[in-house]
Design an enzyme around this catalytic site. Structure first.
Site, PDB file in Angstrom:
ATOM      1  N   LEU A 125       0.835  -1.206   0.000  1.00  0.00           N
ATOM      2  CA  LEU A 125       0.000   0.000   0.000  1.00  0.00           C
ATOM      3  C   LEU A 125       0.868   1.254   0.000  1.00  0.00           C
ATOM      4  O   LEU A 125       0.669   2.160  -0.806  1.00  0.00           O
ATOM      5  CB  LEU A 125      -0.921  -0.013   1.242  1.00  0.00           C
ATOM      6  CG  LEU A 125      -1.736   1.248   1.518  1.00  0.00           C
ATOM      7  CD1 LEU A 125      -2.803   1.452   0.438  1.00  0.00           C
ATOM      8  CD2 LEU A 125      -2.428   1.189   2.886  1.00  0.00           C
ATOM      9  N   SER A 132       0.802   7.511   5.458  1.00  0.00           N
ATOM     10  CA  SER A 132      -0.420   7.738   6.240  1.00  0.00           C
ATOM     11  C   SER A 132      -1.569   8.196   5.340  1.00  0.00           C
ATOM     12  O   SER A 132      -2.717   7.784   5.513  1.00  0.00           O
ATOM     13  CB  SER A 132      -0.164   8.808   7.303  1.00  0.00           C
ATOM     14  OG  SER A 132       0.744   8.319   8.252  1.00  0.00           O
ATOM     15  N   GLY A 242      -5.046  -6.210  10.631  1.00  0.00           N
ATOM     16  CA  GLY A 242      -3.587  -6.204  10.748  1.00  0.00           C
ATOM     17  C   GLY A 242      -3.143  -5.499  12.018  1.00  0.00           C
ATOM     18  O   GLY A 242      -2.181  -5.910  12.678  1.00  0.00           O
ATOM     19  N   GLN A 279      13.824  -0.168  45.739  1.00  0.00           N
ATOM     20  CA  GLN A 279      12.514   0.308  45.297  1.00  0.00           C
ATOM     21  C   GLN A 279      12.580   0.952  43.904  1.00  0.00           C
ATOM     22  O   GLN A 279      11.610   0.874  43.134  1.00  0.00           O
ATOM     23  CB  GLN A 279      11.987   1.317  46.315  1.00  0.00           C
ATOM     24  CG  GLN A 279      10.484   1.422  46.311  1.00  0.00           C
ATOM     25  CD  GLN A 279       9.979   2.309  47.422  1.00  0.00           C
ATOM     26  OE1 GLN A 279      10.323   3.499  47.492  1.00  0.00           O
ATOM     27  NE2 GLN A 279       9.171   1.763  48.302  1.00  0.00           N
ATOM     28  N   ILE A 337      17.202  -1.127  33.464  1.00  0.00           N
ATOM     29  CA  ILE A 337      17.357  -2.080  34.582  1.00  0.00           C
ATOM     30  C   ILE A 337      18.618  -2.938  34.367  1.00  0.00           C
ATOM     31  O   ILE A 337      19.326  -3.267  35.314  1.00  0.00           O
ATOM     32  CB  ILE A 337      16.087  -2.960  34.715  1.00  0.00           C
ATOM     33  CG1 ILE A 337      14.929  -2.109  35.251  1.00  0.00           C
ATOM     34  CG2 ILE A 337      16.335  -4.179  35.617  1.00  0.00           C
ATOM     35  CD1 ILE A 337      13.567  -2.785  35.263  1.00  0.00           C
ATOM     36  N   GLY A 340      24.670  -1.371  32.165  1.00  0.00           N
ATOM     37  CA  GLY A 340      25.656  -1.527  31.079  1.00  0.00           C
ATOM     38  C   GLY A 340      25.357  -2.752  30.223  1.00  0.00           C
ATOM     39  O   GLY A 340      25.514  -2.719  28.990  1.00  0.00           O
ATOM     40  N   GLU A 363       1.611  -0.203   9.727  1.00  0.00           N
ATOM     41  CA  GLU A 363       0.165  -0.514   9.729  1.00  0.00           C
ATOM     42  C   GLU A 363      -0.650   0.605  10.394  1.00  0.00           C
ATOM     43  O   GLU A 363      -1.626   0.362  11.096  1.00  0.00           O
ATOM     44  CB  GLU A 363      -0.094  -1.906  10.310  1.00  0.00           C
ATOM     45  CG  GLU A 363       0.599  -2.951   9.441  1.00  0.00           C
ATOM     46  CD  GLU A 363       0.090  -4.354   9.580  1.00  0.00           C
ATOM     47  OE1 GLU A 363      -1.045  -4.545  10.004  1.00  0.00           O
ATOM     48  OE2 GLU A 363       0.861  -5.277   9.231  1.00  0.00           O
TER      49      GLU A 363
HETATM   50  N1  COS Z   1     -13.221  -0.057   6.972  1.00  0.00           N
HETATM   51  C1  COS Z   1     -13.918   0.152   5.829  1.00  0.00           C
HETATM   52  N2  COS Z   1     -13.849   1.304   5.146  1.00  0.00           N
HETATM   53  C2  COS Z   1     -13.097   2.293   5.650  1.00  0.00           C
HETATM   54  C3  COS Z   1     -12.353   2.147   6.840  1.00  0.00           C
HETATM   55  C4  COS Z   1     -12.443   0.907   7.500  1.00  0.00           C
HETATM   56  N3  COS Z   1     -11.774   0.665   8.627  1.00  0.00           N
HETATM   57  N4  COS Z   1     -11.673   3.293   7.070  1.00  0.00           N
HETATM   58  C5  COS Z   1     -11.984   4.137   6.060  1.00  0.00           C
HETATM   59  N5  COS Z   1     -12.827   3.509   5.213  1.00  0.00           N
HETATM   60  C6  COS Z   1     -13.438   4.053   3.998  1.00  0.00           C
HETATM   61  C7  COS Z   1     -14.331   5.242   4.316  1.00  0.00           C
HETATM   62  O1  COS Z   1     -15.637   4.806   4.683  1.00  0.00           O
HETATM   63  C8  COS Z   1     -14.337   5.970   3.001  1.00  0.00           C
HETATM   64  O2  COS Z   1     -15.202   5.377   2.071  1.00  0.00           O
HETATM   65  P1  COS Z   1     -16.610   6.055   1.648  1.00  0.00           P
HETATM   66  O3  COS Z   1     -16.245   7.390   1.047  1.00  0.00           O
HETATM   67  O4  COS Z   1     -17.179   5.105   0.686  1.00  0.00           O
HETATM   68  O5  COS Z   1     -17.393   6.189   2.917  1.00  0.00           O
HETATM   69  C9  COS Z   1     -12.930   5.724   2.478  1.00  0.00           C
HETATM   70  O6  COS Z   1     -12.445   4.569   3.145  1.00  0.00           O
HETATM   71  C10 COS Z   1     -11.986   6.875   2.713  1.00  0.00           C
HETATM   72  O7  COS Z   1     -12.004   7.150   4.090  1.00  0.00           O
HETATM   73  P2  COS Z   1     -11.701   8.594   4.674  1.00  0.00           P
HETATM   74  O8  COS Z   1     -12.522   9.617   3.952  1.00  0.00           O
HETATM   75  O9  COS Z   1     -11.851   8.496   6.148  1.00  0.00           O
HETATM   76  O10 COS Z   1     -10.193   8.780   4.200  1.00  0.00           O
HETATM   77  P3  COS Z   1      -9.023   9.670   4.757  1.00  0.00           P
HETATM   78  O11 COS Z   1      -8.201  10.092   3.622  1.00  0.00           O
HETATM   79  O12 COS Z   1      -9.534  10.708   5.700  1.00  0.00           O
HETATM   80  O13 COS Z   1      -8.103   8.607   5.550  1.00  0.00           O
HETATM   81  C11 COS Z   1      -7.354   7.102   7.211  1.00  0.00           C
HETATM   82  C12 COS Z   1      -8.540   7.697   6.435  1.00  0.00           C
HETATM   83  C13 COS Z   1      -6.437   8.166   7.768  1.00  0.00           C
HETATM   84  C14 COS Z   1      -7.963   6.344   8.373  1.00  0.00           C
HETATM   85  C15 COS Z   1      -6.607   6.148   6.276  1.00  0.00           C
HETATM   86  O14 COS Z   1      -6.041   6.856   5.206  1.00  0.00           O
HETATM   87  C16 COS Z   1      -5.538   5.343   6.951  1.00  0.00           C
HETATM   88  O15 COS Z   1      -5.823   4.385   7.654  1.00  0.00           O
HETATM   89  N6  COS Z   1      -4.264   5.711   6.717  1.00  0.00           N
HETATM   90  C17 COS Z   1      -3.147   4.957   7.218  1.00  0.00           C
HETATM   91  C18 COS Z   1      -2.792   3.899   6.257  1.00  0.00           C
HETATM   92  C19 COS Z   1      -1.811   2.958   6.836  1.00  0.00           C
HETATM   93  O16 COS Z   1      -2.100   2.266   7.802  1.00  0.00           O
HETATM   94  N7  COS Z   1      -0.634   2.920   6.221  1.00  0.00           N
HETATM   95  C20 COS Z   1       0.370   1.983   6.598  1.00  0.00           C
HETATM   96  C21 COS Z   1       0.561   1.081   5.437  1.00  0.00           C
HETATM   97  S1  COS Z   1       0.682  -0.574   5.801  1.00  0.00           S
HETATM   98  S2  COS Z   1       2.447  -0.787   6.606  1.00  0.00           S
END
Ligand code: COS
Length: 379
Positions: A125, A132, A242, A279, A337, A340, A363
C-alpha cells in the site's frame, strides 16, 4: 464475562512459546546483526500452522480464531519480532484479505501454499508519497479490457524480496479518488516487476523490507480482488485486522523485555542485595507489569471483537496505539534495569528496544490510530 483462556488456547500458546525458545532464540542476535531472513524458521512455522492460523482447513489453514493468533504473535514477538512480522503480514493482511474478499479461484490458487508457509505474501500500500495519506496513490493500474497495466513504486514492503504473492493497491480511475482504487494480485517474476534494494533498518532487521517497482506490468483482470473500485476499502478492512496482529506483536516485545528485566533484577546485585530489592527497580517492574496487563486486555478484547463479529476498527486501533507505547516504554526501562549489560547485544533487551519502535509506525502510525479512535468516538 470470562477472563480465562480455554485449554486449546493454552496449548497453542505453549506450542508457540516452545517454538520461540527452541527455534527462534538460537541465532536471533546473529540474524539481527546480519539482517538475515529467518528462512528455515518460517518453513517450520508453516509446518506448525502459524502461517495461516485463521484460514479455513478447506484451504489448508489451521481454522483457529483471532485469540489463538494474538497468543502466538505475543509468544513469537517476545523472542523475535522479525519472525513475527512475517507471520503477521502473511496471516492478517494476505491470507485474511484473500480468504475474505478473493474469488473462489484466487483462494484455491494461493491460500493452500500461503497457509502452509510454502510461499509467503506481501501487502503493498505505502508509496514514497502515500504512507499515512493512503488515498493519495500514485501507482496506477490502467484498465485495458481484460487486464490492467501497472506502473509505480511501493515503499517499505515487508517480505519485499522473499514473497511470491503481492497484493498491490493502485489507482485505476483518478477522477473517482479512493473509489477508483483497486487491489491486484501480482506474482513474483511478472515482466516489468522489479524488487529494489533492501532497507538497512533500526529494528526488525531479520525481516526483508524493500521498495518495489512496477514498469508496465500486465495483470489479468481475474487477479483483481473484489469489485472494480473496492481496493481502498479492501486496504482499510485488511489493515483494521492487521493492527490487532501488530498490537499483539508490541505486547510480545514488551512482555519479552519485562521477563528479561525481572529475571535480571533478581540475579544482579548492587549495594549488597539483588537490585529487585531496591525500590527504584521494584517500582519500574510494577509499572511494566501493570501496563503490560492493560495492553494484553486491549489486545484480547480487539481479537474477541473480531471473533464475535463485532466492529473492531476502534478496539484494534486502541490496542495498537496503547500496546506500541507500552512496548516502547517497557523496552527502554528494561535496558535501564540491565544497566551496562542492557547496552550489549547478548542480553537481548537492546534489540527489543529497537524492534519496539516500528510498532508505533507501521500498519498506521500512532497518529493515524488517534484519527481512527477520535473519529469513532466523535461520529
Ligand atoms: N473499513 C472500511 N472502510 C473504511 C475504513 C475501514 N476501517 N476506514 C476508512 N474507510 C473508507 C471510508 O468509509 C471511506 O469510504 P466512503 O467514502 O465510501 O465512505 C474511504 O475509506 C476513505 O475514508 P476517509 O474519507 O476516512 O479517508 P481519509 O483520507 O480521511 O483517511 C485514514 C482515512 C487516515 C484512516 C486512512 O487513510 C488510513 O488508515 N491511513 C493509514 C494507512 C496505513 O495504515 N498505512 C500503513 C501502510 S501498511 S504498513
Amino acid at each position: 464475562m470470562d477472563f480465562k483462556l480455554t485449554e486449546e488456547h493454552l496449548l497453542i500458546q505453549e506450542a508457540a512459546r516452545d517454538f520461540a525458545q527452541n527455534d527462534l532464540l538460537p541465532g536471533v542476535v546473529e540474524r539481527d546483526e546480519e539482517q538475515r531472513f529467518p528462512e528455515a524458521e518460517v518453513k517450520k512455522m508453516g509446518e506448525l500452522g502459524f502461517m495461516g492460523m485463521m484460514v479455513a482447513p478447506e484451504y489448508g489453514g489451521s481454522g483457529l480464531d483471532t485469540i489463538s493468533y494474538v497468543l502466538v504473535m505475543e509468544e513469537l514477538s517476545k523472542i523475535d519480532a522479525s519472525a513475527s512480522v512475517i507471520v503477521s503480514v502473511n496471516n492478517s493482511l494476505v491470507c485474511w484479505g484473500l480468504e475474505t474478499y478473493g474469488t473462489q479461484a484466487q483462494k484455491e490458487k494461493y491460500l493452500h501454499r500461503l497457509a502452509s508457509g510454502e510461499i509467503i505474501g506481501a501487502f503493498c500500500l505505502s508509496e514514497p508519497e502515500a504512507g499515512s495519506d493512503a488515498t493519495s496513490q500514485k501507482t496506477t493500474a490502467l484498465d485495458k479490457g481484460d487486464h490492467y497495466i501497472l506502473n509505480g513504486t511501493k515503499n517499505w514492503i515487508t517480505n519485499g524480496s522473499s514473497a511470491d504473492v503481492y497484493l498491490v493497491i493502485a489507482q485505476t480511475d483518478k477522477e473517482k479518488k479512493h473509489k477508483g482504487i483497486n487491489a491486484l494480485i501480482v506474482e513474483k517474476g511478472a515482466e516489468g516487476f522489479e524488487i529494489g534494494p533492501k532497507e538497512n533498518k533500526l529494528g526488525i532487521r531479520g525481516s526483508d523490507t524493500h521498495s518495489l517497482i512496477f514498469n508496465d506490468v500486465k495483470v489479468p483482470k481475474e487477479n483483481r480482488i473484489g469489485e472494480d473500485g473496492f481496493g481502498f476499502k479492501f486496504a482499510m478492512k485488511t489493515l483494521a485486522g492487521g493492527r490487532i496482529g501488530i498490537a499483539a506483536q508490541a505486547l510480545g516485545i514488551a512482555s519479552g523485555a519485562y521477563e528479561l528485566a525481572l529475571k535480571y533484577s533478581k540475579e544482579r546485585k548492587a549495594f549488597g542485595t539483588e537490585i529487585a530489592n531496591h525500590q527504584a527497580i521494584a517500582f519500574k517492574l510494577a509499572d511494566m507489569h501493570t501496563q503490560i496487563a492493560a495492553a494484553r486486555h486491549l489486545v484480547l478484547k480487539a481479537a474477541w471483537d473480531k471473533d464475535n463479529g463485532h466492529n473492531y476498527d476502534l478496539s484494534g486501533a486502541m490496542a495498537k496505539l496503547y500496546a506500541s507505547q507500552v512496548a516502547m516504554d517497557t523496552t527502554v526501562e528494561a535496558v535501564q534495569i540491565h544497566g551496562g549489560n542492557g547496552f550489549v547485544k547478548d542480553y537481548h533487551v537492546e534489540r527489543l528496544m529497537r524492534d519496539a519502535k516500528i510498532t508505533q509506525i507501521y500498519e498506521g502510525t500512532s497518529e493515524i490510530q488517534k484519527i481512527v479512535i477520535s473519529r469513532s468516538i466523535l461520529k
